[in-house]
Design an enzyme around this catalytic site. Structure first.
Site, short mmCIF file in Angstrom:
data_model
loop_
_atom_site.label_atom_id
_atom_site.label_comp_id
_atom_site.label_asym_id
_atom_site.label_seq_id
_atom_site.Cartn_x
_atom_site.Cartn_y
_atom_site.Cartn_z
N ASP A 260 0.83 -1.21 0.00
CA ASP A 260 0.00 0.00 0.00
C ASP A 260 0.87 1.26 0.00
OD1 ASP A 260 -2.37 1.39 -0.01
OD2 ASP A 260 -2.68 1.28 2.15
N HIS B 250 2.60 3.79 -8.86
CA HIS B 250 2.46 2.37 -9.20
C HIS B 250 3.69 1.88 -9.98
CE1 HIS B 250 -1.48 2.43 -7.57
NE2 HIS B 250 -2.05 3.10 -8.55
N LEU C 191 10.60 -20.60 -4.84
CA LEU C 191 9.59 -19.73 -4.23
C LEU C 191 8.23 -19.87 -4.90
CD1 LEU C 191 9.02 -17.25 -2.28
CD2 LEU C 191 9.43 -15.83 -4.30
#
Ligand code: IPE
Ligand code: IPE
Ligand code: MG
Length: 265
Positions: free
Chosen positions: A9, A26, A120
């Site tokens: 965020d 962004h 991962l």
């Protein structure tokens, strides 16, 4: 921890601070995504789940939403070779059929091309809502019950197996950037006992060092799961079996011999 979940965020606030449009935030956030994924690989983390777009984020201006899909597609094209090199298994969680077709297509390519990887497990939450996920799980259980035409009683394990995250361990650590003290509909079921770390840093300012800081903080937590935890056991060791230097003994150990706390997962 085996699994870390992140609420990324603060992109908008990062941009506003610099008098830039929100989309610049962004764009800057993508750099942090790359960095945190790479660090997670190096740390041999089992799973990383990143909250990138919520079911509520459709309320934003269309241009911002479209920029986000553009950035995601651009990221996938550019980073897929690197993800493969790092043995990352890429997956998405959320209502993926609600995404633009071109985005779905790129996501499919990334998932198929990394499906056999064993490093991962990277999950990106897109058009994701925790409540929507539980509703979807319940509906899929109901559909199965109708098909099998049998009585259905649901337990926690069954519900967990019908969530988007089936097969993944629950997150041990939930990180949220930008200081907001809320979960914003993220992994509601799965974070039942997650440790929460909130930092004031905006997502584009969140770097490997900040991830390590969160890990260090996590290592100091005592996870009790409703029980009494380790500290009570070591504080009142008499009459209980206590492992001292790997050997079990009924004797009360003196302070110097107390077993050191093992490094938690
Ligand atoms: C998080 O940053 C990214 C997404 C939700 C896509 P925000 O866009 O929410 O940034 P703030 O919260 O407005 O600063
Ligand atoms: C949560 O951030 C969603 C993502 C990080 C994708 P928001 O910015 O949408 O959350 P609220 O609106 O502050 O709760
Ligand atoms: Mg926000």
């Amino acid at each position: 921890p085996r699994h870390i979940a992140v609420i990324m965020d603060g992109n908008g606030r990062w941009a506003r601070k610099r008098h830039l449009p929100r989309v610049a935030g962004h764009r800057a956030g993508v750099k942090s995504v790359r960095e945190i994924i790479e660090a997670s690989c190096r740390l041999h983390l089992e799973a990383l789940t990143l909250y990138a777009f919520s079911v509520e984020n459709w309320k934003r201006p269309r241009s911002e939403v479209e920029t986000l899909w553009g950035l995601l597609r651009h990221y996938l094209h550019r980073e897929l070779p690197e993800l493969k090199r790092n043995d990352v298994r890429f997956q998405v969680i959320g209502r993926i059929d609600g995404l633009p077709a071109a985005v779905q297509n790129d996501l499919d390519v990334a998932m198929v091309e990394t499906a056999a990887n064993s490093g991962l497990r990277l999950n990106i939450a897109l058009n994701y809502g925790g409540r929507a996920e539980i509703v979807d799980a319940v509906n899929s259980l109901l559909a199965r019950a109708r098909k099998l035409d049998g009585p259905l009683e649901v337990d926690e394990r069954m519900l967990g197996e019908h969530l988007y995250t089936a097969g993944l361990p629950d997150p041990d650590l939930l990180i949220r950037t930008s200081g907001e003290m809320r979960v914003s509909n993220f992994l509601l079921w799965q974070i039942a006992y997650a440790e929460i770390f909130v930092t004031d840093k905006f997502w584009p300012d969140f770097h490997t060092l900040n991830l390590l800081e969160a890990l260090l903080d996590y290592q100091k937590r005592e996870r009790r799961y409703g029980g009494l935890g380790d500290s009570t056991k070591t504080a009142e060791p008499d009459r209980e079996l206590v492992a001292v230097n790997g050997r079990e003994t009924t004797a009360e150990p003196d302070a110097g011999e107390l077993p050191s706390t093992p490094l938690r997962q």
